[in-house]
Every structure is written in structure tokens, then in C-alpha cells.
Design an enzyme around this catalytic site. Structure first.
Site, PDB file in Angstrom:
ATOM      1  N   ASP A 151       0.950  -0.959  -0.144  1.00 58.15           N
ATOM      2  CA  ASP A 151      -0.371  -0.539   0.006  1.00 58.15           C
ATOM      3  C   ASP A 151       1.202   1.732  -0.316  1.00 58.15           C
ATOM      4  O   ASP A 151       0.805   2.082  -0.830  1.00 58.15           O
ATOM      5  CB  ASP A 151      -1.193  -0.261   0.922  1.00 58.15           C
ATOM      6  CG  ASP A 151      -1.978   1.257   1.154  1.00 58.15           C
ATOM      7  OD1 ASP A 151      -2.430   1.229   0.088  1.00 58.15           O
ATOM      8  OD2 ASP A 151      -2.014   1.565   2.107  1.00 58.15           O
TER       9      ASP A 151
ATOM     10  N   HIS B  41      -6.890   5.937   2.262  1.00 56.79           N
ATOM     11  CA  HIS B  41      -7.052   7.186   1.424  1.00 56.79           C
ATOM     12  C   HIS B  41      -5.772   7.233   0.574  1.00 56.79           C
ATOM     13  O   HIS B  41      -6.130   7.825  -0.175  1.00 56.79           O
ATOM     14  CB  HIS B  41      -6.708   8.613   2.420  1.00 56.79           C
ATOM     15  CG  HIS B  41      -8.169   8.209   3.313  1.00 56.79           C
ATOM     16  ND1 HIS B  41      -9.819   8.497   3.224  1.00 56.79           N
ATOM     17  CD2 HIS B  41      -8.163   8.431   4.800  1.00 56.79           C
ATOM     18  CE1 HIS B  41     -10.678   8.464   4.250  1.00 56.79           C
ATOM     19  NE2 HIS B  41      -9.607   8.084   5.151  1.00 56.79           N
ATOM     20  N   ARG B  42      -4.674   5.987   0.397  1.00 60.61           N
ATOM     21  CA  ARG B  42      -3.736   6.547  -0.200  1.00 60.61           C
ATOM     22  C   ARG B  42      -3.767   5.930  -1.646  1.00 60.61           C
ATOM     23  O   ARG B  42      -3.801   6.499  -2.411  1.00 60.61           O
ATOM     24  CB  ARG B  42      -2.502   5.230   0.020  1.00 60.61           C
ATOM     25  CG  ARG B  42      -1.569   5.614   1.149  1.00 60.61           C
ATOM     26  CD  ARG B  42      -0.668   4.615   1.400  1.00 60.61           C
ATOM     27  NE  ARG B  42       0.284   5.474   2.394  1.00 60.61           N
ATOM     28  CZ  ARG B  42       0.161   4.567   3.819  1.00 60.61           C
ATOM     29  NH1 ARG B  42      -0.473   3.404   3.488  1.00 60.61           N
ATOM     30  NH2 ARG B  42       0.880   4.902   4.934  1.00 60.61           N
ATOM     31  N   GLY B  43      -5.069   4.798  -2.270  1.00 62.76           N
ATOM     32  CA  GLY B  43      -5.052   4.917  -3.308  1.00 62.76           C
ATOM     33  C   GLY B  43      -6.356   5.860  -4.134  1.00 62.76           C
ATOM     34  O   GLY B  43      -5.543   6.585  -5.130  1.00 62.76           O
TER      35      GLY B  43
ATOM     36  N   SER C 161      -3.538   8.289  -4.425  1.00 60.86           N
ATOM     37  CA  SER C 161      -2.345   8.608  -6.157  1.00 60.86           C
ATOM     38  C   SER C 161      -3.454   8.000  -6.857  1.00 60.86           C
ATOM     39  O   SER C 161      -2.456   8.417  -8.324  1.00 60.86           O
ATOM     40  CB  SER C 161      -2.128   6.975  -5.581  1.00 60.86           C
ATOM     41  OG  SER C 161      -1.520   6.704  -4.408  1.00 60.86           O
TER      42      SER C 161
END
Length: 598
Positions: free
Chosen positions: A142, A219-221, A224
Site C-alpha cells: 500500500d 486513502h492512499r489509493g 495516488s
């Protein structure tokens, strides 16, 4: 090989280009079989970096000192002053750091890299891996903004192009160098115009919806994906992100984060068992299971009531032995290091090693093994050479001596605590449960762990197999375990605690893993306390034994509307890692490549 000269791999090239435009995307993970060009492409991107932007590669045998830096030995001896020599992380600041085979890198080194990449100017992290060489943790996956898959080409024309390009490179005819320069200028222009690119509100909503539909956690997805779409729009010369831009980068940002649900066929088969399965389920359901019996509807003559009336208790089979389900690759289970020094061996967890074997990780002032770290000793003595009047060899005194701290993989004693009560026979859940336990046993064989097996049912828990190194024997015992009766979960926890105390008398430094495989629907007490209170108290006693890690595998049918999630509560009481049987399966990244090849 030049970047533009590489044949194919358009997704990987785009992922690297987008990270050069916007380093905030979060890096790139390249996944593929050996020999597919992952490392070659990652190294070729150095030619696209702006002037004075560093490109640093981390070797697999890197030490903490090399990563973080230390005293410059040559300068210390020459000038008598302690001059700090920057490590790989410091040299990569503001540039790009590449890690080949990151899944094989020591987990502590990986954590150091992740914790330092956002300090100061930061650096873009690029890594490659071959899933066949070993798994990678979901936490680490992730941390990468984008991911690209490398496929082994089966096309004759493509293979011939690769050979021609390789031959041209060997002959020194790099006709693609000028294309690299053109691409480099285009990347710079895209980076300069990135701030002017607008993301429409409706597309931002599509970003969120795509992440929700794919099952992305955190929230990283989302971040990004949006930054990638803006970077791609800038690369294309647009000032507004369009649906085409978003569609192009969507797989790169989500392919390594998605959690695939079961196919419609699998879901239908799971929810709708065959008629004879239902009969078997009703036959095996214990009379003391939770919930009240529903009253049968009667027909006019009462014959239906007679036919549907539950069978007398003595007419039901008391026990039944289920076959073992299909085994699968188990996901990588990570456990924290402790501070004990051991001489044990294995392949599970890093531990401090008290001998002279193992991997040298750092230096220290004292050590029982008296294993001198020559490099650290020389660094400690170097600043004092002028004061000590050195004219020839380096003068080393007792206070300069440093010793090696070594690490080595160790094995564990893995205690399997398996629920064999009557509720496990419902919908043949014991078949799937035995398959999960068999998969864990195979993982223990590869990690060189000892295993023990405890089964609990009726009114007691029993040690089916004392601690042994024979995984085959454990697998045979697993096949013969019957199912039936109540669920004495507290008895299982107490039996596990007693076994661990007995083993610790002989091997005080042994580390335990307790894998509890159950739905945790306890309904049989061993004391005067209420069942739930008894389970919580027993779990607390087991948790406090120390030097042990706990894993709870929930076997409850999560498609059932009446699910209780009691196993999750048990995991909280034990401070354990929690998995369902589906979650226990290895990360799907290895399966991505095979599915793309079909």
C-alpha cells in the site's frame, strides 16, 4: 539499455514517467517473473532524471550503517575529526531510490526506508519483485502509489525485437539516446505545468467511487489515483483532466490494492448448498446450538408435521469425520522482534543471534560472543590517531573495540487450537477449516517450525499432538479429528496455557505462535462463571504469558445474516491478528501474473 529502447512494458514506463512528473504519487512497484526486464527498466530511468538529481540503488545485503550513514573512516584517520559519511538514504534525498527484489529485503531495512522517504526533500521509491521468490506484506504494498505488471512475451516478433535492441546496445549503437532526451524535456515541461491542471469535481467523485468499488482500504489509493490522473493530463499537454486520462491510470493505481470478491458462481455455490448438503447440515446441527427451534407448519392431516419434526437426539450421529479441504498458499505472517538472544534456527522471524553466525546488522559496545566488528572498531579509533601519535598502523585501544550484533531467522512452536464442535459441521465448514489448518501446517514446514495440535469439543480440550517437528504426523492427526458436541472454548485456552508453561520449562527462550481456528461461539463452561466472561478471563491469562504471538482465524459463515463476529472479540481479548479463512490466503499479486498469461 536506454529507457525508450526497452521493448514493450508501456504501463511500467508510464508509471515511472508519472512519478518523475509528480514524486508525490508515491513510487512504483514493478512485479514480474525473472528475466522480464524489471531491473533493466528501473535502472534506465536514471537517464531521465534532471541534472544533479541522485539515483541510488539499495543492495540486498545492505546494513543499517550503510543505509543511515556513519563516520567517514578515511577522513577521520587523516584529520582526526569525526566527519559524518552520508548513507544511502541521505544520498537519495531529492532523487530516486531503487530496491531490487524488495520482498527479499530484511523487514527492518524496509521499515527504515519507508520511515525516511518523507523526511527532508524525500525521494521517489521504485522497487521490483518476483512473486515466486517470496510474498510481500499488504502494508508494504500500500505504500507504493502505482504498480505495473511485467509479462513474459510469447510473441515471436516481440522476442526478435528484444534481441535486435540488445545487439545494438552491445555494439554501442544507442540510437534511442536522443529519444530519451526528448522524453526528458517533455517530463520537465509537464512538471512545470502540473500546478495549472484542473481536476473536475465529477471526476474526483469517480476516483472515490472507483476506490470504493474495488474495495480499497484507506486513502492512499484515492490520492495516488487523482495525482496520477493530473500528471498524465500534464504529460499529454492538457490543462483539464478528462475521463480518458483517469481511465488510463486507473489500473496502475488500484491493481495492487484491490481485494477481489468471489465470482458470482462461487458466491451462488456458497450461499445455496445442494439439497443433500442441507440434509447433512440439519443432521449434524447440534441440539444445543444457539437460537430456538422454529415450529413446523402442519398440513391438514398432520403428516407434514410428523415428517419435518426433529429427530430424537439419540438418533442423530454423535460425531462425524470430514475430509480435508484444498490447501492454499498462506499470506505472509509478520511478527515483531524481541530482545532475546538465541541460538535457535529456522525461517520464520528475525532474532538476535548469540553465536558468530547470522547476518551482521550493526555494532555495539558489549557482547557475550566477543565477535569483533572491525569496521566499527576502526571508525571509533580513527579520530584519536593524531592524539595517540600514530606513525604507522592504526592504534586501537580497549575503549575503541566494538562488537557485532547478528541476526538470524528462528523457528517457533506453532500451537493449533482447532474448534471441532458440532457447529463446525454446518455447511461442511470443517472441510474448509481443515484445509486452512493444513495450509498453515505447510507454511510451518517451510519455516522450519515445531507444531502442536489441540482440539476442543464436547466438554473438554485435548492435546491431539504434543510439540513435534513432524508436519506429516500433524497432517495425519488433522484428517482423523471428528466433529461433534458443544464448544468449550475456555477449556481450549486453559489447555493451551498449560502446554506453553510445560514447554517453557525445557526451552525458556522458545517463542510461540498460537493459531486459534474457530467461530468462537462458546456454549460450554468449565467453571461457575458465565461462558462469555469465562472466555474473556481465560484469554487474558493466556495473553499475559509473554513471548507469544496470537492469530485468530474466524471460521464463521460471513454470508449469514445472523453472524455474531465473536471471533473478532476473541482476537481483541488476546491482542491477536484477526483473519477470516479468505483473508488468510496469500496476497493475490502472484495470481495476477498467472491470470494475465491465460
Amino acid at each position: 539499455m536506454s529507457f525508450c529502447g526497452m521493448v514493450g512494458h508501456k504501463d511500467a514506463k508510464l508509471a515511472l514517467i508519472l512519478n518523475l512528473i509528480d514524486p508525490g504519487i508515491g513510487g512504483v512497484l514493478l512485479i514480474g517473473d525473472k528475466g522480464t526486464g524489471k531491473s533493466a527498466l528501473a535502472r534506465s530511468v536514471a537517464a531521465l532524471l534532471p541534472a544533479r538529481m541522485p539515483y541510488v540503488e539499495v543492495p540486498l545485503n545492505v546494513t543499517e550503517d550503510a543505509l543511515l550513514g556513519g563516520v567517514d573512516l578515511d577522513e577521520a584517520v587523516r584529520t582526526g575529526r569525526r566527519i559524518f559519511h552520508p548513507g544511502l538514504l541521505a544520498r537519495a534525498q531529492g532523487g530516486m531510490l531503487y530496491v531490487d527484489e524488495i520482498n527479499l529485503l530484511n523487514i527492518d531495512i524496509v521499515n527504515l526506508i519507508l520511515s525516511n522517504r518523507s523526511l527532508g526533500p524525500g525521494f521517489t521509491l521504485v522497487a521490483s519483485m518476483n512473486p515466486e521468490e517470496g510474498p510481500i506484506s499488504p502494508k508494504l504494498i500500500d505504500h507504493f502509489g502505482l504498480c505495473a505488471l511485467f509479462e513474459t512475451s510469447r510473441d515471436l516478433e516481440t522476442k526478435c525485437r528484444v534481441l535486435r535492441r540488445a545487439g545494438q546496445e552491445c555494439a554501442g549503437a544507442n540510437r534511442f539516446a536522443r529519444f530519451d532526451l526528448i522524453l526528458k524535456r517533455r517530463i520537465v515541461l509537464a512538471g512545470e505545468s502540473l500546478k495549472q491542471v484542473v481536476m473536475p469535481a465529477e471526476l474526483r467523485a469517480e476516483v472515490v467511487d472507483a476506490c470504493l468499488q474495488t474495495g480499497v482500504e484507506g486513502h492512499r489509493g484515492d490520492i495516488s489515483l487523482e495525482r496520477s490522473a493530473r500528471s498524465y493530463a500534464a504529460f499529454c499537454g492538457a490543462i483539464t483532466v478528462t475521463a480518458k486520462h483517469l481511465e488510463r491510470v486507473l489500473p496502475l493505481a488500484l491493481i495492487h490494492r484491490r481485494r477481489d470478491a468471489a465470482s458470482p458462481e462461487e458466491e451462488h455455490a456458497r450461499r445455496e448448498p445442494e439439497p443433500h448438503d442441507r440434509e447433512g447440515e440439519n443432521r449434524r446441527e447440534p441440539p444445543d446450538s444457539s437460537g430456538s427451534e422454529t415450529q413446523d407448519r402442519t398440513s391438514g392431516d398432520g403428516s407434514a408435521e410428523t415428517a419435518l419434526k426433529p429427530q430424537p437426539r439419540e438418533g442423530r450421529p454423535k460425531e462425524e469425520v470430514f475430509q480435508v479441504g484444498d490447501a492454499f498458499d498462506v499470506r505472509r505472517l509478520l511478527f515483531a522482534r524481541d530482545r532475546l538472544e538465541r541460538r535457535s534456527s529456522g525461517r520464520r522471524t528475525n532474532s538476535r543471534f548469540s553465536g558468530k553466525g547470522g547476518r551482521y546488522v550493526k555494532s555495539m559496545l558489549r557482547s557475550k560472543a566477543r565477535d569483533i566488528a572491525v569496521d566499527a572498531t576502526l571508525r571509533a579509533a580513527a579520530p584519536w590517531q593524531i592524539a595517540r601519535g600514530r606513525t604507522g598502523n592504526v592504534i586501537v585501544r580497549d575503549e575503541d573495540v566494538r562488537f557485532k550484533q547478528r541476526e538470524k531467522k528462528m523457528g517457533h512452536l506453532v500451537i493449533f487450537v482447532v474448534d471441532c464442535s458440532g457447529s463446525m459441521g454446518a455447511k461442511k465448514r470443517m472441510i474448509e477449516t481443515k484445509g486452512a489448518v493444513l495450509s498453515l501446517l505447510m507454511d510451518c514446514y517451510h519455516k522450519r517450525d515445531k507444531v502442536a495440535l489441540i482440539a476442543f469439543r464436547k466438554d473438554r480440550a485435548e492435546i491431539v499432538l504434543p510439540p513435534t517437528t513432524s508436519v506429516d504426523l500433524a497432517a495425519r492427526k488433522l484428517r482423523d479429528i471428528p466433529v461433534g458436541g458443544k464448544t468449550p472454548l475456555a477449556a481450549a485456552l486453559i489447555t493451551t496455557h498449560n502446554l506453553m508453561r510445560q514447554v517453557r520449562i525445557k526451552e525458556p527462550q522458545l517463542r510461540f505462535i498460537v493459531a486459534i481456528v474457530s467461530d468462537a461461539r462458546a456454549n460450554q463452561a468449565v467453571s461457575d462463571l458465565p461462558v462469555r466472561e469465562e472466555v474473556a478471563k481465560s484469554a487474558g491469562i493466556l495473553r499475559d504469558i509473554g513471548n507469544a504471538d496470537f492469530v485468530v482465524v474466524d471460521t464463521e459463515d460471513k454470508s449469514n445474516f445472523m453472524r455474531m463476529d465473536l471471533a473478532r472479540n476473541l482476537a481483541l481479548d488476546l491482542d491477536a491478528d484477526y483473519f477470516t479463512t479468505v483473508d488468510l490466503k496469500a496476497e493475490y499479486l502472484a495470481g495476477l501474473l498467472s491470470s494475465r498469461k491465460q
